[in-house]
Structure formats: structure tokens, C-alpha cells
Design an enzyme around this catalytic site. Structure first.
Site, PDB file in Angstrom:
ATOM      1  N   ASP A 131     -32.314   5.513  54.258  1.00  0.00           N
ATOM      2  CA  ASP A 131     -31.092   4.945  54.829  1.00  0.00           C
ATOM      3  C   ASP A 131     -29.908   5.688  54.221  1.00  0.00           C
ATOM      4  O   ASP A 131     -29.999   6.201  53.103  1.00  0.00           O
ATOM      5  CB  ASP A 131     -30.989   3.449  54.516  1.00  0.00           C
ATOM      6  CG  ASP A 131     -31.980   2.607  55.305  1.00  0.00           C
ATOM      7  OD1 ASP A 131     -32.328   3.004  56.431  1.00  0.00           O
ATOM      8  OD2 ASP A 131     -32.389   1.548  54.802  1.00  0.00           O
ATOM      9  N   ASP A 133     -32.131   2.796  62.889  1.00  0.00           N
ATOM     10  CA  ASP A 133     -31.737   1.379  62.922  1.00  0.00           C
ATOM     11  C   ASP A 133     -30.700   1.139  64.017  1.00  0.00           C
ATOM     12  O   ASP A 133     -30.751   0.137  64.732  1.00  0.00           O
ATOM     13  CB  ASP A 133     -31.150   0.948  61.582  1.00  0.00           C
ATOM     14  CG  ASP A 133     -32.129   1.044  60.429  1.00  0.00           C
ATOM     15  OD1 ASP A 133     -33.343   0.955  60.661  1.00  0.00           O
ATOM     16  OD2 ASP A 133     -31.663   1.219  59.287  1.00  0.00           O
TER      17      ASP A 133
END
Length: 174
Positions: free
Chosen positions: A115, A131
Site C-alpha cells: 500500500d 483498492d
């Protein structure tokens, strides 16, 4: 056949973009930790997530891999063999598929997901392109459902049938 090929190419392109950004983040953000993108608003921060969204189910890699794999197979089957007629629905499912595969690749190869987008103006989880694809895809699917419901109501003349579990009053209202 051609639409199936387009679907596969489009999903592969989304996965390639996601994996390319994650490779960049690993090479450029991991050594420094973070760097500002829009000062005070968004930073790029290297973060390894071994859970699902918002780090739920941390350490449950086998479950996450199996569940995600089965769900993505169902989405792929639907896209390839049922072929949604509405473009909005098609794009929604395509985004879910591409984003889901992008994060699944990380989970299978590395045991965790890279991330890198951190919103500084609010307390929110660090996230990535995959995401965003999944969330945008779900949003498009919900919008498609809403538009279909509105179209069905317009077609029915705006009349709604009374709910089955509520008794009608003498004047015909619920």
C-alpha cells in the site's frame, strides 16, 4: 469471443498498472518511508499490509487467498460467460476483477499487499491503486443498481406496490 478477449486484456492491463506502481513504490518509497505528493493532503507512504481492507484479518493469508481466489473466479466467469449488458455494470465488475487480482498477486507472491497512498487530512487506512479499483467498481455496481431501479419505477409509471408485510388500509394506502 472478441468481447471475452477484450475483457481479459483489459483486466490484465489493470493488473499490470497496479503491479507496476507497486514495483515503483517498493523501489522508491521503501528506502525513504514516505514522500509528499500534495503537501498536507496526500503523501506516498510505503506500507505492507498482511490483512484485508483496513488491515482486518491480519495474518489470515490462507483464508484471504482462498476466499479472494474463489470470489474472483466467480467474477471472471460472470464477465466472460454471462456478459453484463449494461456498460456501467461491466466496467464495475472489470474494476473489481482487475483490482482483486492485483492484490491477490501480492498476497500470493509476498504474503502481504503493498500500500502507498496515505491521506493526511483524515484518519484513513493507507491504500493502493487496486483498492481504488475495487472500491470504484463496487460504487459503479451500486450506481448501476440504483439506475436500474429508477428505470423500472419509471417504466411502471412511478407506482410502487405496497410492501407484502404491511397491511393495506381501507383507502388502498399502506
Amino acid at each position: 469471443m472478441i468481447s471475452a478477449l477484450i475483457t481479459l486484456v483489459a483486466a490484465a492491463l489493470l493488473v499490470a498498472i497496479d503491479q507496476g506502481i507497486k514495483l515503483w513504490a517498493t523501489a522508491n518509497l521503501a528506502p525513504v518511508g514516505s514522500m509528499p505528493l500534495i503537501p498536507g493532503i496526500v503523501e506516498l507512504r510505503y506500507f505492507l499490509n498482511d490483512g484485508a481492507a483496513f488491515s482486518i484479518l491480519q495474518g489470515k493469508q490462507t483464508f484471504l487467498i482462498l476466499f479472494t481466489g474463489v470470489a474472483l473466479l466467480a467474477v471472471a466467469w460472470y464477465l466472460l460467460f454471462r456478459r453484463p449488458a449494461k456498460k456501467l455494470e461491466y466496467i464495475g465488475w472489470l474494476f473489481v476483477l482487475g483490482g482483486g487480482i492485483g492484490n491477490l498477486v501480492d498476497r500470493v507472491l509476498n504474503g502481504e499487499v503493498v500500500d502507498y497512498i496515505n491521506l493526511l487530512f483524515m484518519n484513513f487506512a493507507v491504500f493502493n491503486f487496486a483498492d481504488m479499483l475495487v472500491c470504484t467498481g463496487i460504487g459503479l455496481l451500486l450506481l448501476n443498481l440504483l439506475l436500474e431501479e429508477l428505470a423500472a419505477r419509471r417504466k411502471a409509471g412511478g407506482r410502487e406496490e405496497p410492501a407484502a408485510d404491511l397491511p393495506e388500509r381501507d383507502d388502498g394506502t399502506v
